[in-house]
Each structure stands twice: as C-alpha cells, then as structure tokens.
Motif scaffolding. Structure first.
Motif, PDB file in Angstrom:
ATOM      1  N   LEU A  52       0.967  -1.175  -0.123  1.00 25.54           N
ATOM      2  CA  LEU A  52      -0.018  -0.058  -0.063  1.00 25.54           C
ATOM      3  C   LEU A  52       0.840   1.216   0.009  1.00 25.54           C
ATOM      4  O   LEU A  52       1.877   1.258   0.770  1.00 25.54           O
ATOM      5  N   VAL A  53       0.353   2.224  -0.790  1.00 25.75           N
ATOM      6  CA  VAL A  53       1.176   3.419  -0.853  1.00 25.75           C
ATOM      7  C   VAL A  53       0.134   4.565  -0.161  1.00 25.75           C
ATOM      8  O   VAL A  53      -0.800   4.869  -1.095  1.00 25.75           O
ATOM      9  N   ASP A  54       0.417   5.238   0.812  1.00 27.32           N
ATOM     10  CA  ASP A  54      -0.403   6.077   1.532  1.00 27.32           C
ATOM     11  C   ASP A  54      -1.956   5.661   1.411  1.00 27.32           C
ATOM     12  O   ASP A  54      -2.778   6.384   1.204  1.00 27.32           O
ATOM     13  N   GLY A  55      -2.069   4.397   1.777  1.00 29.56           N
ATOM     14  CA  GLY A  55      -3.356   3.604   1.738  1.00 29.56           C
ATOM     15  C   GLY A  55      -3.959   3.137   0.656  1.00 29.56           C
ATOM     16  O   GLY A  55      -4.942   2.395   0.555  1.00 29.56           O
ATOM     17  N   ASP A  56      -3.268   3.223  -0.622  1.00 31.96           N
ATOM     18  CA  ASP A  56      -3.917   3.029  -1.664  1.00 31.96           C
ATOM     19  C   ASP A  56      -3.175   1.669  -2.043  1.00 31.96           C
ATOM     20  O   ASP A  56      -1.789   1.510  -2.267  1.00 31.96           O
ATOM     21  N   PRO A  57      -3.682   0.583  -2.595  1.00 27.94           N
ATOM     22  CA  PRO A  57      -3.261  -0.889  -3.117  1.00 27.94           C
ATOM     23  C   PRO A  57      -2.506  -0.451  -4.338  1.00 27.94           C
ATOM     24  O   PRO A  57      -2.962   0.050  -5.170  1.00 27.94           O
ATOM     25  N   VAL A  58      -1.149  -1.002  -4.485  1.00 28.62           N
ATOM     26  CA  VAL A  58      -0.381  -1.103  -5.554  1.00 28.62           C
ATOM     27  C   VAL A  58      -1.124  -1.861  -6.585  1.00 28.62           C
ATOM     28  O   VAL A  58      -0.865  -1.799  -7.820  1.00 28.62           O
ATOM     29  N   VAL A  67       5.808   5.601  -8.511  1.00 32.12           N
ATOM     30  CA  VAL A  67       6.396   6.828  -7.938  1.00 32.12           C
ATOM     31  C   VAL A  67       5.993   6.985  -6.700  1.00 32.12           C
ATOM     32  O   VAL A  67       4.790   7.512  -6.442  1.00 32.12           O
ATOM     33  N   LEU A  68       6.953   7.444  -5.723  1.00 36.01           N
ATOM     34  CA  LEU A  68       6.716   7.359  -4.520  1.00 36.01           C
ATOM     35  C   LEU A  68       6.626   9.131  -4.059  1.00 36.01           C
ATOM     36  O   LEU A  68       7.533   9.611  -4.338  1.00 36.01           O
ATOM     37  N   PRO A  69       5.345   9.410  -3.552  1.00 35.87           N
ATOM     38  CA  PRO A  69       5.484  10.928  -2.982  1.00 35.87           C
ATOM     39  C   PRO A  69       6.290  11.260  -1.817  1.00 35.87           C
ATOM     40  O   PRO A  69       6.383  10.334  -1.149  1.00 35.87           O
ATOM     41  N   GLU A  70       6.706  12.562  -1.906  1.00 34.69           N
ATOM     42  CA  GLU A  70       7.451  12.855  -0.841  1.00 34.69           C
ATOM     43  C   GLU A  70       6.572  12.764   0.546  1.00 34.69           C
ATOM     44  O   GLU A  70       5.250  12.877   0.625  1.00 34.69           O
ATOM     45  N   GLY A  71       7.185  12.027   1.630  1.00 38.08           N
ATOM     46  CA  GLY A  71       6.466  11.771   2.987  1.00 38.08           C
ATOM     47  C   GLY A  71       5.389  10.456   2.833  1.00 38.08           C
ATOM     48  O   GLY A  71       4.592  10.276   3.803  1.00 38.08           O
ATOM     49  N   ALA A  72       5.589   9.765   1.838  1.00 36.57           N
ATOM     50  CA  ALA A  72       4.703   8.613   1.624  1.00 36.57           C
ATOM     51  C   ALA A  72       4.657   7.608   2.602  1.00 36.57           C
ATOM     52  O   ALA A  72       6.012   7.553   3.589  1.00 36.57           O
ATOM     53  N   THR A  73       3.900   6.837   2.861  1.00 33.07           N
ATOM     54  CA  THR A  73       3.842   5.683   3.925  1.00 33.07           C
ATOM     55  C   THR A  73       3.749   4.683   3.260  1.00 33.07           C
ATOM     56  O   THR A  73       2.619   4.490   2.237  1.00 33.07           O
ATOM     57  N   VAL A  74       4.697   3.807   3.122  1.00 28.22           N
ATOM     58  CA  VAL A  74       4.413   2.360   2.204  1.00 28.22           C
ATOM     59  C   VAL A  74       4.296   1.217   3.353  1.00 28.22           C
ATOM     60  O   VAL A  74       5.091   1.129   4.325  1.00 28.22           O
ATOM     61  N   GLU A  75       3.494   0.478   3.132  1.00 31.00           N
ATOM     62  CA  GLU A  75       3.044  -0.811   4.029  1.00 31.00           C
ATOM     63  C   GLU A  75       3.265  -1.901   3.175  1.00 31.00           C
ATOM     64  O   GLU A  75       2.738  -2.270   1.955  1.00 31.00           O
ATOM     65  N   VAL A  76       3.903  -3.033   3.894  1.00 35.98           N
ATOM     66  CA  VAL A  76       4.333  -4.089   3.403  1.00 35.98           C
ATOM     67  C   VAL A  76       3.414  -5.302   3.772  1.00 35.98           C
ATOM     68  O   VAL A  76       3.425  -5.516   5.140  1.00 35.98           O
ATOM     69  N   LEU A  77       2.501  -5.948   3.181  1.00 30.90           N
ATOM     70  CA  LEU A  77       1.540  -6.768   3.580  1.00 30.90           C
ATOM     71  C   LEU A  77       1.814  -8.260   3.155  1.00 30.90           C
ATOM     72  O   LEU A  77       1.282  -8.708   2.039  1.00 30.90           O
ATOM     73  N   PRO A  78       2.263  -9.137   3.799  1.00 31.02           N
ATOM     74  CA  PRO A  78       2.782 -10.567   3.604  1.00 31.02           C
ATOM     75  C   PRO A  78       1.020 -11.094   3.327  1.00 31.02           C
ATOM     76  O   PRO A  78       0.287 -10.785   3.980  1.00 31.02           O
ATOM     77  N   PRO A  79       1.375 -12.468   2.499  1.00 35.48           N
ATOM     78  CA  PRO A  79      -0.276 -13.152   2.477  1.00 35.48           C
ATOM     79  C   PRO A  79      -0.367 -13.451   4.071  1.00 35.48           C
ATOM     80  O   PRO A  79       0.509 -13.675   4.809  1.00 35.48           O
ATOM     81  N   PHE A  80      -1.806 -13.324   4.463  1.00 34.35           N
ATOM     82  CA  PHE A  80      -2.306 -13.533   5.752  1.00 34.35           C
ATOM     83  C   PHE A  80      -3.111 -14.939   5.689  1.00 34.35           C
ATOM     84  O   PHE A  80      -3.693 -15.285   4.753  1.00 34.35           O
ATOM     85  N   ALA A  81      -2.879 -15.936   6.679  1.00 37.37           N
ATOM     86  CA  ALA A  81      -3.703 -17.164   6.805  1.00 37.37           C
ATOM     87  C   ALA A  81      -4.855 -16.699   7.455  1.00 37.37           C
ATOM     88  O   ALA A  81      -5.109 -15.992   8.053  1.00 37.37           O
ATOM     89  N   GLY A  82      -5.885 -17.571   7.166  1.00 30.97           N
ATOM     90  CA  GLY A  82      -7.190 -17.903   7.989  1.00 30.97           C
ATOM     91  C   GLY A  82      -8.276 -17.077   7.115  1.00 30.97           C
ATOM     92  O   GLY A  82      -7.978 -16.608   5.711  1.00 30.97           O
ATOM     93  N   GLY A  83      -9.130 -16.731   7.482  1.00 32.21           N
ATOM     94  CA  GLY A  83     -10.583 -16.262   6.584  1.00 32.21           C
ATOM     95  C   GLY A  83     -11.332 -15.696   7.300  1.00 32.21           C
ATOM     96  O   GLY A  83     -12.062 -14.768   7.444  1.00 32.21           O
TER      97      GLY A  83
END
Length: 83
Positions: A52-58, A67-83
């Motif tokens: 996610l880049v600033d909350g928006d899925p890539v 392209v990353l904007p200044e001050g961006a928050t990038v989140e790394v989300l590995p696959p999650f188990a369960g449902g």
C-alpha cells in the motif's frame, strides 16, 4: 528522491526486525531493492507481499512504475492465513 516511512506487518516485520523504518527512494522498485539488500529473508517475504502507498493498493502495477510521493507511507503486507 522521496523520503517517507515503510511499515512492515506480520512476517515482513519479523524478517525486517522492526515495525517501521525511514526510506529514500524514487519508485517502489527502488525502495524494495534498498530494503532487501543483505536481508535475504525480507527479500523472500517481499517477493510475495502486497503493498500500500498512502493507503492505496499497488495491485498488479509494475513496482518501477509506482513513483513514491514525498512523505509517503508504504506498507508491506505479506499473505495472511485464515479467513
């Protein structure tokens, strides 16, 4: 070059050894290259993760086209188990 914060979740957090860290990069591809240099487990986890880049899925966009904007928050989300 943008600066911002990268946040790691679940297995990515374990592999990185931290919940978040600052970054400097122009694109998501450059950021991933930078954070995984010398960190083989993190490289393995990010290869199968979503971002996610600033909350928006890539989604399926090429990381070198995100392209990353200044001050961006990038989140790394590995696959999650369960449902």
């Amino acid at each position: 070059m943008a600066t911002g914060t990268i946040r790691y979740w679940a297995a990515a957090k374990d592999a990185a050894g931290t919940a978040e860290e600052p970054f400097e990069a122009v694109t998501l591809a450059e950021l991933v290259t930078n954070i995984t240099a010398g960190r083989d487990e993190l490289k393995r986890v990010t290869a199968r993760s979503s971002f996610l880049v600033d909350g928006d899925p890539v989604g399926l966009r090429a990381h070198d086209a995100v392209v990353l904007p200044e001050g961006a928050t990038v989140e790394v989300l590995p696959p999650f188990a369960g449902g």
